[in-house]
Scaffold this active site. Structure first.
Site, PDB file in Angstrom:
ATOM      1  N   GLY A 152       0.521  -1.377  -0.428  1.00 18.47           N
ATOM      2  CA  GLY A 152       0.320  -0.201   0.181  1.00 18.47           C
ATOM      3  C   GLY A 152       0.907   1.219  -0.175  1.00 18.47           C
ATOM      4  O   GLY A 152       1.946   1.414   0.024  1.00 18.47           O
ATOM      5  N   THR A 153       0.288   2.646   0.574  1.00 20.22           N
ATOM      6  CA  THR A 153       0.760   3.648   0.153  1.00 20.22           C
ATOM      7  C   THR A 153       1.481   3.697   1.588  1.00 20.22           C
ATOM      8  O   THR A 153       1.212   3.019   3.060  1.00 20.22           O
ATOM      9  CB  THR A 153      -0.027   4.266   0.804  1.00 20.22           C
ATOM     10  OG1 THR A 153      -1.059   5.222   1.146  1.00 20.22           O
ATOM     11  CG2 THR A 153      -0.496   4.815  -1.070  1.00 20.22           C
ATOM     12  N   ASP A 171      15.992   4.832  26.632  1.00 21.74           N
ATOM     13  CA  ASP A 171      16.116   5.801  24.846  1.00 21.74           C
ATOM     14  C   ASP A 171      15.414   7.418  25.567  1.00 21.74           C
ATOM     15  O   ASP A 171      15.776   8.205  24.640  1.00 21.74           O
ATOM     16  CB  ASP A 171      16.073   5.626  24.012  1.00 21.74           C
ATOM     17  CG  ASP A 171      17.367   6.335  23.382  1.00 21.74           C
ATOM     18  OD1 ASP A 171      17.918   7.294  23.318  1.00 21.74           O
ATOM     19  OD2 ASP A 171      17.159   6.212  22.092  1.00 21.74           O
TER      20      ASP A 171
END
Length: 500
Positions: A149-150, A290
């Site tokens: 897909g996108t 982090d």
């Protein structure tokens, strides 16, 4: 000079051969020969670049400092210049090579006082907010491959393509430098990056950490669960290389101007950050390792209404859940007991718990000073503000003359404690950016939460009536002590306000 450059070239060619061997193995075992062949042309260049940079740094130190007396002002000046040059070389290498090198640079940038300050400052300023980006074409390629897909959000392709060769070569370089220069021993850092990076490169692990973190706050710290948030994961649109999640807007935790525009007091955010990570370290045993400013956003608590004075309650948004560390019960409890002892200036408790982590009789005071950024005399000072960083000179207490002690301490300590030290440095930096003054309250929060964790553990193991009563009296005593410390803090703050 000819022999120097000869040694440089030998090191460079040896490292290139190591990486080239890994690259060849990758081609032989790859399901995508075209990609593997492309790697064969890029990997040697990256490896040769690393080799030349490492050799240049090593020989810059060796020959720039040659013949200079250890404690002389001239040596200190030259050493600062070499640190700065070398940090710039390392920064340039990380950006040119990208991938795992960026991760390594980010680690170095958050190891204040464990590496020379010039390295930490250079890496921190460049690696956390100005990392290389993937092109739209690269993003589309990954999304199409993973979902068909996108694009939403994807892993940079360069992070995994050359990882095997990068790890092999960086390890070879560090081991070789240690062999030639025994005082240069950062093998533990390579081990840490090798262990954590594969987890950070798997987005499904990151998504799982995200969910587990929020679940821990709801179960174990419900009193602040509403004030801590992580973006919602869209599982049906996520894979190991593609992570789709809720988009959240807000200023970074060190963006004072943006925070004040929201009507939130920096002081409230500082308290929330301290409380959040104290709960993780001492109660959950599952720690986001982090927590630099780019991974902490601030927004107004969604359910909050503006107070009479226009002040809003903050919500802390945690991003980038790739790097977590689990503390077993023994480590979590003893680490909590150590911080409880540090905040209360309990000399016996400090020594006892430092010894449990392997610091030893000779280095336990040094260990506490690195944890708190205070000399030992201040660590055991019973004053309420004894751990607050209120003197810039305290930040410089560990210079090059202590390098061998730092190296030996890092060799002895469990790696999980090294990550806790890195986390402490990140949080200290965030608090200093928020308040721009000593964070006395942060240490009280750490002391209270660590004490609660120790008491809770003792209650679990209290089997007899006498032991339960003993734990209850200890809890009452600690509560009374923290109330007195809070009152002393108010008095100290009032006194300081009068002197302004």
């Amino acid at each position: 000079m000819r022999s120097i450059w000869g040694s440089k070239l030998k090191l460079a060619f040896a490292a290139t051969a190591v990486g080239g061997g890994v690259g060849a193995a990758k081609i032989a075992n790859s399901d995508d020969p075209a990609t593997a062949l492309k790697l064969c042309t890029t990997v040697p260049v990256r490896l040769f670049r690393l080799s030349v940079t490492a050799a240049a740094i090593a020989f810059d130190y060796e020959y720039s400092l040659m013949g200079l007396p250890e404690d002389s002002d001239e040596r200190a000046k030259v050493e600062h210049e070499v640190h700065t040059r070398s940090a710039r070389r390392l920064e340039d290498l990380c950006f040119k090579n990208g991938g795992i090198y960026i991760k390594l640079g980010q680690h170095v940038g958050q190891l204040d006082y464990l590496v020379p300050l010039e390295y930490a400052k250079t890496m921190r300023e460049s690696m956390l907010n100005r990392c290389p980006t993937s092109t739209y074409h690269q993003v589309c390629h990954v999304v199409k491959k993973e979902l068909g897909g996108t694009p939403e959000e994807v892993q940079h392709t360069h992070m995994t393509d050359t990882a095997a060769a990068d790890f092999a070569t960086v390890e070879f370089i560090v081991n070789t430098l240690h062999r030639f220069f025994p005082s240069f021993d950062y093998r533990w850092l390579v081990d840490e990056v090798r262990e954590t990076s594969p987890k950070e490169l798997d987005f499904l692990i990151e998504a799982g950490n995200n969910v587990k973190c929020m679940d821990n706050f709801r179960r174990l710290s419900p009193h602040i669960a509403d004030y801590v948030y992580a973006p919602t994961i869209y599982w049906s649109l996520s894979t190991s290389k593609l992570l789709t999640m809720e988009f959240i807007e807000g200023p970074q935790v060190n963006d004072l101007k943006g925070i004040k525009k929201l009507g939130i007091r920096p002081h409230d955010i500082s308290k929330l950050v301290s409380q959040t990570f104290a709960e993780m370290m001492f109660k959950h045993g599952f720690v986001h390792c982090d927590p630099h400013a780019a991974n902490l956003l601030v927004r107004v608590l969604p359910s909050d209404r503006s107070s009479f004075f226009g002040k809003r309650k903050p919500q802390l948004v945690l991003l980038d859940h790739g790097l977590y560390k689990e503390l077993d019960t023994y480590t979590r409890t003893n680490y909590a007991a150590l911080w409880k002892a540090l905040v209360l200036a309990d000399v016996k408790g400090i020594k006892e718990n430092c010894m449990k982590f392997g610091a030893g009789e000779d280095l336990y005071t040094f260990f506490t000073s690195i944890l708190t950024m205070k000399p030992w005399e201040r660590v055991i000072d019973p004053a309420v503000d004894h751990l607050a960083i209120n003197d810039q000179s305290d930040l410089q207490i560990y210079g090059p003359e202590y390098f061998s002690q730092v190296t030996e301490l890092l060799r002895r300590l469990p790696r999980v404690i090294l990550l806790m030290m890195k986390t402490n440095d990140c949080l200290r930096s965030v608090n200093n950016a928020l308040l721009q003054r000593p964070s006395l309250e942060s240490f009280l929060i750490i002391g209270r939460v660590s004490s609660e964790a120790v008491i809770e553990e003792k209650q679990l193991h209290a089997k007899t009536l006498f032991s339960r009563i003993s734990v209850w009296f200890e809890e009452i005593s600690l509560e009374a002590r923290f109330i007195l410390m809070r009152m002393a803090l108010w008095a100290l703050q009032f006194k300081k306000s009068l002197s302004l």
